[in-house]
Structure formats: C-alpha cells, structure tokens
Design a protein around this motif. Structure first.
Motif, short mmCIF file in Angstrom:
data_model
loop_
_atom_site.label_atom_id
_atom_site.label_comp_id
_atom_site.label_asym_id
_atom_site.label_seq_id
_atom_site.Cartn_x
_atom_site.Cartn_y
_atom_site.Cartn_z
N GLY A 105 1.82 2.08 -3.28
CA GLY A 105 0.70 2.26 -4.20
C GLY A 105 0.56 1.13 -5.18
N ASP A 106 1.07 -0.06 -4.83
CA ASP A 106 1.08 -1.22 -5.72
C ASP A 106 -0.25 -1.96 -5.58
OD1 ASP A 106 1.52 -3.55 -7.16
OD2 ASP A 106 3.60 -3.76 -6.47
N GLU A 107 -1.22 -1.57 -6.38
CA GLU A 107 -2.56 -2.14 -6.25
C GLU A 107 -2.60 -3.61 -6.59
OE1 GLU A 107 -7.13 -1.31 -7.82
OE2 GLU A 107 -5.56 0.20 -8.13
N ARG A 139 -8.85 4.53 -4.19
CA ARG A 139 -9.29 3.65 -5.28
C ARG A 139 -10.00 2.42 -4.76
NH1 ARG A 139 -4.08 4.79 -7.20
NH2 ARG A 139 -3.34 2.67 -6.80
N LEU A 158 -4.16 4.93 -3.23
CA LEU A 158 -4.59 3.54 -3.32
C LEU A 158 -5.81 3.31 -2.43
CD1 LEU A 158 -4.29 0.57 -4.16
CD2 LEU A 158 -2.66 0.30 -2.28
N ALA A 175 0.83 -1.21 0.00
CA ALA A 175 0.00 0.00 0.00
C ALA A 175 0.86 1.26 0.00
CB ALA A 175 -0.93 -0.01 1.21
#
Length: 244
Positions: free
Chosen positions: A80-82, A134, A131, A77
């Motif tokens: 920002g690595d979804e 989203r 993130l 997280a």
C-alpha cells in the motif's frame, strides 16, 4: 498476497490468463515496438533474424526493464506504499525512448486499467486493493496517460493477490508473443515459424522473470539501441500497419 514464486490456480489463474490473452482489450496487436521499421530496413526478414531481434529486446530492452518495474510495482502495491508506487510510475514513463513508445506504454496502461475497473474489480479488503481504489477513483486517481502497461498490471495483480513470479512470466510471454505476431503480419512469416520463435524465446522468458524477482531496482535499464532507434524511425515511416 501469496509468496512470489507460488503457483497460480483457480480464480487467480483464470484472471491472469484472461488479462494476458490477445483478446484482452488493450490494443496490443496495433503496436510493433519498432519492429515494423526493422522489417522495412531488412534487419528482420525471417524467423532467425526475428528471434535474434526479439531476444535482444527481451534481455536488454523493455522486456527486462518493464518486468523489473512490474515486480517492484507489485511489492509497493502490496504494501500500500503509494509514494513508492508513484515513483515507479514516473520512472517507467521516463524510460520511454520515443513518443511512439510512450504512446504504446500509456495507451495500453490506460486501457488495461479501464478493463480491470469495468470487468475485473478486486474485491478483497487489503492494502493493495485500497491503493488500487485510490489510484483509479476520486481526486487522487491517475489522469489519462498516467499509467504504463507494466505498472497497470502491477497494481491490478497485487490487488488480486497474485504472486509476482507467474505474473512476470505471463507478462514476458505476452510481450514476446505480440512481437512475433507483429512479425507474422509484417515480414510476412508463417504461423508455424512464428510459433517456433515463441518456443525459442521460452528460456529467455523463464530466466528473465526469475532474475527480476532477485534483482534490485538499481539493475534497471538496458542497451537495446537498435530497437530504440527503430521506434524513432517508425514515427516517420511512410507506410505503416502499426502505431509503433
């Protein structure tokens, strides 16, 4: 985000204490993690047997697995690595050994995210907060039942910029304390005996949270078979106080 072993102070400490408090509205008090069955069949009957049971769950069951997922989820997280975060979510769902344990994980995860969005929204502009947005708003938001408690905390703590070490320790302490709270009601056990058990579990909480910071994800998993079977048995237990 602060270094993983940094201390928590100020607003971050206030948030973490609130989130891990029994009063935070995730309904943790309604779940026993299969402990109610262990009380029913006599495996857990006093402070000593409770401590042995809880220590096993922490070291070899969901305590370890969920803490490792929490730490790796916070790292994904923060970057920002979804894709990586969603893979961890899928893994955390797949690890649930029974329908009640899945309910325990997902219902608390959904409730935790709802409380964060409604009352504790992160305000900084970081990869983690983007993130979080989203995953909680719009078409890409996770549907009900898509969160687990460990990953809900991971996304929220990363969005708030909290260090993983204290978050992992607080998470394990809250998990252990909830097991003891369930036993105080179900055995029944005195409040002082319950606090002796919480104190006795302290070395496990500290050691496991530290180990989770160093362990690769490959070390996930456990062998708390008695607790897993207890959660399955609980599904058909005749008289129940708890949902799991």
């Amino acid at each position: 985000m602060a270094p993983e072993t940094a201390a928590v102070a100020g607003a971050g400490l206030h948030a973490l204490l609130a989130w891990m408090s029994p009063s935070f509205p995730v309904g943790a008090y309604t779940y026993s993690h299969g402990l109610e069955w262990a009380v029913e069949d006599g495996t857990v009957r006093d402070a000593a047997t409770l401590q042995a049971w809880a220590a096993g769950v922490l070291r070899h069951g969901a305590g370890w697995s969920d803490t490792l997922l929490l730490v790796h989820g916070m790292r994904a997280a923060t970057l920002g690595d979804e894709a990586a975060f969603r893979e961890l979510l899928d893994l955390s769902l797949a690890l649930q050994p029974s329908s009640e344990r899945r309910l325990e994980a997902t219902a608390q995860g959904d409730a935790f995210i709802a409380a964060i969005v409604g009352a504790w929204p992160p305000s900084a502009d970081t990869a983690a907060t983007r993130l979080f947005a989203r995953l909680t708003r719009g078409e890409a938001a996770l549907a009900r039942g898509g969160w687990t408690y460990a990953l809900a905390l991971a996304a929220s703590a990363a969005a708030w910029g909290l260090p993983a070490g204290p978050v992992a320790t607080a998470f394990l302490h809250a998990f252990a304390a909830n097991l003891v709270s369930a036993a105080v009601r179900a055995v029944p056990l005195g409040q002082t005996d319950g606090q002796r058990v919480v104190n006795g579990l302290g070395p496990d909480v500290v050691a496991l949270s530290a180990a989770a910071l160093e362990a690769p994800l490959d070390e996930i998993g456990g062998c708390a078979f008695a607790a897993d079977i207890a959660s399955m048995k609980h599904e058909t237990q005749y008289t129940r106080l708890f949902r799991s």
